[in-house]
Design an enzyme around this catalytic site. Structure first.
Site, short mmCIF file in Angstrom:
data_model
loop_
_atom_site.label_atom_id
_atom_site.label_comp_id
_atom_site.label_asym_id
_atom_site.label_seq_id
_atom_site.Cartn_x
_atom_site.Cartn_y
_atom_site.Cartn_z
N THR A 130 0.82 -1.21 0.00
CA THR A 130 0.00 0.00 0.00
C THR A 130 0.85 1.25 0.00
O THR A 130 2.00 1.24 0.48
CB THR A 130 -0.91 0.01 1.24
N ASP A 131 0.29 2.36 -0.49
CA ASP A 131 1.00 3.63 -0.42
C ASP A 131 1.04 4.20 1.00
O ASP A 131 1.80 5.13 1.29
CB ASP A 131 0.40 4.66 -1.38
N GLU A 132 0.25 3.61 1.91
CA GLU A 132 0.22 4.12 3.28
C GLU A 132 1.54 3.92 4.01
O GLU A 132 1.78 4.57 5.04
CB GLU A 132 -0.95 3.48 4.04
N TYR A 155 -1.76 -0.51 10.97
CA TYR A 155 -1.90 -1.18 9.67
C TYR A 155 -0.71 -0.87 8.77
O TYR A 155 -0.04 -1.77 8.25
CB TYR A 155 -3.20 -0.77 8.99
N LYS A 159 2.35 -3.30 7.26
CA LYS A 159 2.63 -3.47 5.83
C LYS A 159 4.05 -3.02 5.49
O LYS A 159 4.72 -3.64 4.66
CB LYS A 159 1.61 -2.70 5.00
#
Length: 345
Positions: A130-132, A155, A159
């Site tokens: 994810t870009d998060e 989260y 990741k």
């Protein structure tokens, strides 16, 4: 190719499974079937001779070894993950277990299989992220593949950890890996706890549509079927050891997005219009990242991929799908946490 897809009964994973089979790949769908998984997502391909399903936890090494031995995949596409930020605030342990320990266990099983097979050149381990992991942007700038990691939630931290593990297994053991980091997905089969389906279903029920804070948080929205196409492109054409950022090139604030969905519903489901009157601002999520934006230059220039669906087109298709598939989402509304406000900290 024969693909082992983890999390293939989830939102993004099922889109990958459906498209891979459409393209002629064989798929082994490995999913533990958590609350967010639904085998109805892959019902359209369940009878295909190219499809097989195995219910297994990616933390179960013994089961993974048996699956690799029985199915002998040419590639792993690792999508299995806990992915809801609000749930990670309430219960981070499950995110560490699945996203970190599960990724480690899968890497080790894949490495053992690859080594025992004589390290075939065709093998790939594709980790989907994810870009998060990059944190939060200000009003300008975009995430590139070289942006330093700065995760802000349990989260995204889990990741980020899994990304680092995959890179380490590539560098240390030579495991042939590729990575992708994507922007916010939306589209058909999206589990009804994420923003887009929440807005649609709240509006249809005539209930308040919750918008965190002032709704100014900006996301780059990627239609899930475009994402699946990008993932298979990276798997088959990407350079080993490289990471590719996948964006929709559709930056929209949360409030703008909600209003767009309401306007679409006004047209195709006029009962209850104007639906924007249901918008209700609620206390913001703790540590809410202000803005995400993807620079897709690498995947566009190296692999020739770019999104085909604008956010306007994609939202219209998504709203239509939810209106036409009420049995699908109604069956999920009684699952734990659906419809509740989570992640207040």
């Amino acid at each position: 190719m024969k693909l082992l897809v983890t999390g293939g009964a989830g939102f993004i994973g099922s889109s990958v499974v459906r498209l891979a089979i459409e393209q002629g790949h064989s798929v082994v769908n490995l999913d533990v079937l958590t609350y967010a998984a639904c085998l109805e997502n892959v019902a359209s391909v369940a009878d295909s001779p190219l499809y097989a399903f195995v219910q297994t936890d990616i933390c179960d090494r013994e089961a993974l070894d048996k699956i690799f031995e029985a199915h002998k995949p040419d590639a792993v596409m690792h999508l299995a993950a806990e992915s809801h930020v609000d749930r990670s605030i309430d219960g981070p342990g499950a995110f560490i277990q699945t996203n970190v320990t599960g990724t480690y266990t899968l890497l080790e099983a894949a490495r053992a299989y690859w080594q025992e097979a004589g390290k075939p050149d065709v093998f790939r381990f594709h980790h989907i992220s994810t870009d998060e992991v990059y944190g939060s942007l200000g009003p300008t700038g975009q995430f590139t593949e070289d942006t330093p990691y700065d995760p802000r939630s349990p989260y995204s931290a889990s990741k980020a950890a899994s990304d680092h593990l995959v890179r380490a297994w590539g560098e240390t053991y030579g495991l042939p890996i590729v990575l992708t980091n994507c922007s916010n997905n939306y589209g058909p089969y999206h589990f009804p706890e994420k923003l887009v389906p929440v807005v649609i279903l709240k509006a249809l029920a005539g209930e308040p549509i919750p918008v965190y804070g002032d709704g100014a948080n900006v996301r780059d929205w990627l239609f899930v079927e475009d994402h699946a196409d990008a993932l298979l492109t990276v798997l088959t054409k990407g350079t080993l050891g490289r990471s590719y950022n996948i964006g929709g090139e559709n930056e929209v604030s949360n409030l703008e997005l909600v209003k767009m969905i309401c306007a679409l519903l006004d047209d195709c489901h006029p009962e209850g219009a104007p639906h924007a009157d249901l918008i209700t601002f609620v206390a913001d999520r703790p540590g809410h990242d202000q803005r995400y934006a993807i620079d897709p230059t690498r995947i566009r220039t190296e692999l020739g991929w770019r999104p085909s669906v604008t956010v306007e087109e994609g939202l219209a298709r998504t709203v239509d799908w939810y209106l036409e598939n009420k049995d699908w989402w109604r069956a999920l509304q009684n699952r734990k946490g659906v419809g509740e406000r989570l992640g207040k900290a």
